[in-house]
Design an enzyme around this catalytic site. Sequence first.
Site, PDB file in Angstrom:
ATOM      1  N   SER A 148      38.293  42.038  47.265  1.00  0.00           N
ATOM      2  CA  SER A 148      36.876  41.905  46.909  1.00  0.00           C
ATOM      3  C   SER A 148      36.036  42.243  48.129  1.00  0.00           C
ATOM      4  CB  SER A 148      36.575  40.460  46.486  1.00  0.00           C
ATOM      5  OG  SER A 148      35.186  40.251  46.354  1.00  0.00           O
ATOM      6  N   TYR A 161      36.929  31.410  47.760  1.00  0.00           N
ATOM      7  CA  TYR A 161      37.129  32.762  47.204  1.00  0.00           C
ATOM      8  C   TYR A 161      37.198  33.803  48.326  1.00  0.00           C
ATOM      9  CZ  TYR A 161      36.467  36.871  44.235  1.00  0.00           C
ATOM     10  OH  TYR A 161      36.638  38.087  43.600  1.00  0.00           O
TER      11      TYR A 161
HETATM   12  P1  NAD Z   1      38.064  38.236  34.570  1.00  0.00           P
HETATM   13  O1  NAD Z   1      37.857  36.773  34.680  1.00  0.00           O
HETATM   14  O2  NAD Z   1      37.271  39.012  33.614  1.00  0.00           O
HETATM   15  O3  NAD Z   1      39.627  38.550  34.291  1.00  0.00           O
HETATM   16  C1  NAD Z   1      40.630  37.926  35.034  1.00  0.00           C
HETATM   17  C2  NAD Z   1      41.908  37.932  34.214  1.00  0.00           C
HETATM   18  O4  NAD Z   1      42.903  37.266  35.005  1.00  0.00           O
HETATM   19  C3  NAD Z   1      41.786  37.141  32.908  1.00  0.00           C
HETATM   20  O5  NAD Z   1      42.340  37.894  31.852  1.00  0.00           O
HETATM   21  C4  NAD Z   1      42.584  35.879  33.163  1.00  0.00           C
HETATM   22  O6  NAD Z   1      43.211  35.333  32.000  1.00  0.00           O
HETATM   23  C5  NAD Z   1      43.612  36.377  34.159  1.00  0.00           C
HETATM   24  N1  NAD Z   1      44.209  35.291  34.944  1.00  0.00           N
HETATM   25  C6  NAD Z   1      43.597  34.229  35.512  1.00  0.00           C
HETATM   26  N2  NAD Z   1      44.496  33.424  36.095  1.00  0.00           N
HETATM   27  C7  NAD Z   1      45.711  34.000  35.892  1.00  0.00           C
HETATM   28  C8  NAD Z   1      47.033  33.651  36.263  1.00  0.00           C
HETATM   29  N3  NAD Z   1      47.310  32.520  36.933  1.00  0.00           N
HETATM   30  N4  NAD Z   1      48.045  34.486  35.920  1.00  0.00           N
HETATM   31  C9  NAD Z   1      47.787  35.635  35.221  1.00  0.00           C
HETATM   32  N5  NAD Z   1      46.560  35.992  34.823  1.00  0.00           N
HETATM   33  C10 NAD Z   1      45.535  35.187  35.165  1.00  0.00           C
HETATM   34  O7  NAD Z   1      37.878  38.785  36.045  1.00  0.00           O
HETATM   35  P2  NAD Z   1      37.589  40.244  36.633  1.00  0.00           P
HETATM   36  O8  NAD Z   1      36.185  40.281  37.046  1.00  0.00           O
HETATM   37  O9  NAD Z   1      38.135  41.307  35.747  1.00  0.00           O
HETATM   38  O10 NAD Z   1      38.463  40.130  37.970  1.00  0.00           O
HETATM   39  C11 NAD Z   1      39.664  40.832  38.181  1.00  0.00           C
HETATM   40  C12 NAD Z   1      39.931  40.835  39.676  1.00  0.00           C
HETATM   41  O11 NAD Z   1      38.835  41.473  40.332  1.00  0.00           O
HETATM   42  C13 NAD Z   1      40.039  39.442  40.293  1.00  0.00           C
HETATM   43  O12 NAD Z   1      41.051  39.432  41.274  1.00  0.00           O
HETATM   44  C14 NAD Z   1      38.686  39.257  40.936  1.00  0.00           C
HETATM   45  O13 NAD Z   1      38.713  38.343  42.012  1.00  0.00           O
HETATM   46  C15 NAD Z   1      38.372  40.661  41.390  1.00  0.00           C
HETATM   47  N6  NAD Z   1      36.958  40.926  41.614  1.00  0.00           N
HETATM   48  C16 NAD Z   1      36.034  40.750  40.629  1.00  0.00           C
HETATM   49  C17 NAD Z   1      34.693  40.990  40.898  1.00  0.00           C
HETATM   50  C18 NAD Z   1      33.623  40.819  39.862  1.00  0.00           C
HETATM   51  O14 NAD Z   1      32.433  40.811  40.212  1.00  0.00           O
HETATM   52  N7  NAD Z   1      33.947  40.704  38.588  1.00  0.00           N
HETATM   53  C19 NAD Z   1      34.301  41.427  42.187  1.00  0.00           C
HETATM   54  C20 NAD Z   1      35.279  41.597  43.162  1.00  0.00           C
HETATM   55  C21 NAD Z   1      36.602  41.350  42.872  1.00  0.00           C
END
Ligand code: NAD
Length: 260
Positions: A148, A161
Site C-alpha cells: 500500500s 495498517y
Molecule cells: P476488500 O476488503 O474489498 O477485499 C479484501 C478481500 O480479502 C475480501 O474478499 C476478504 O474476504 C478477503 N480476506 C480478508 N481476510 C482474509 C483472510 N484472512 N484470508 C483470505 N482472504 C481474506 O479490499 P481491497 O480494497 O480489494 O484490498 C485488497 C488489498 O489491497 C489489501 O491487501 C489492501 O490492504 C490493499 N490496498 C487497498 C487499498 C484501498 O484503498 N482499497 C489501498 C491500498 C492497498
Amino acid sequence: MLPNTTTSRFAGRTVLVTGAAQGIGQATAERCASEGATVVVTDVDTEGGEETVATIEDDGGDAVFRELDVTDAEEFDAVVRAVAERHGLDVLVNNAGIAHPLENIEDTDDETFDRVLDVNVRGVWNGCRAALPVLKEQGEGAIVNVASLGGMIGLPRQGAYTLSKGAVLNFTRTVAAEAGPHGVRANAVCPGFVETAMGESFFAEADDPEKARERMERQYPLRRFGEPDEVAGYIAFLASEDAAYVSGHGLVVDGGYSIS
Ligand code: NAD
C-alpha cells in the site's frame, strides 16, 4: 472484465490470487483470466469467491475456487500443494488484507493490532513460504504482494495498517533477493486509495462521509481515486513476462498522490 488489449500473457499459466472474492483481488483474478490464465480464486468468503469464478467462466475464462484463510499456514501449504500438483503454479498474488478503524496508535487495542498483522503480514509470509519451494524448484515464477501507499508514507490513525504494509514492502525485497537466483521474481504494488469496500470503510466513520471523500479526492492530482481494474493491470504486468527483469520493486499506483 477489461478488454484483452494485450496478447495472452498468461496462456498455459496458473495464477493463485488470495482475497479474490471482491475488490482488487477479484479484478486481478478476472484480469489474469482474460489473458489466458487458469486462475485459482481463494478467499474466506466462499460465496464471493464462487461469484468471481462464475464471472470468469461467463466471460469464457478458466477458474476454480479454493477456500483459504491466509492466516492459516497449514491450509495455505495444502492449497499450494494441491494447486501445484493439479495445475502447476506460476504466479502467486498475495492480495488478501484488512484495514482497521481509524484511530491513534495509543487507542489501538492489541486485538486490532494482532488481527491486522496476522492477515496482512503473516498471510503474505505464509503465502511466500508455501509457494517458494514450488517456484524455486521449477526455476521460474512470480510473486506479487499487495502492499500500500501506506507502507511508504505515514498515515495518521492507520498505525497498525501502515506498520503491516511497510513490512510487506520490505519483505518483498528480501523475497526477491532470496529467490532471484532461482529464477523467481517478487514485486509489490503500493496503491493509493482504491474504490473498494475497504476503501469506502475509511470514510464510513466521518461525520459527513461524502464531504470527507470529496476533500480527499481533491488531494489527488487526477482528482479521483483508483479503480480495482487499474491496480489489477499493474499486478498482471508485474506477474507477466513483460516485467521479466523487474524484481524487488514496489510499484506505486496512486494517481500521483505521493508526488503532489
Ligand atoms: P476488500 O476488503 O474489498 O477485499 C479484501 C478481500 O480479502 C475480501 O474478499 C476478504 O474476504 C478477503 N480476506 C480478508 N481476510 C482474509 C483472510 N484472512 N484470508 C483470505 N482472504 C481474506 O479490499 P481491497 O480494497 O480489494 O484490498 C485488497 C488489498 O489491497 C489489501 O491487501 C489492501 O490492504 C490493499 N490496498 C487497498 C487499498 C484501498 O484503498 N482499497 C489501498 C491500498 C492497498
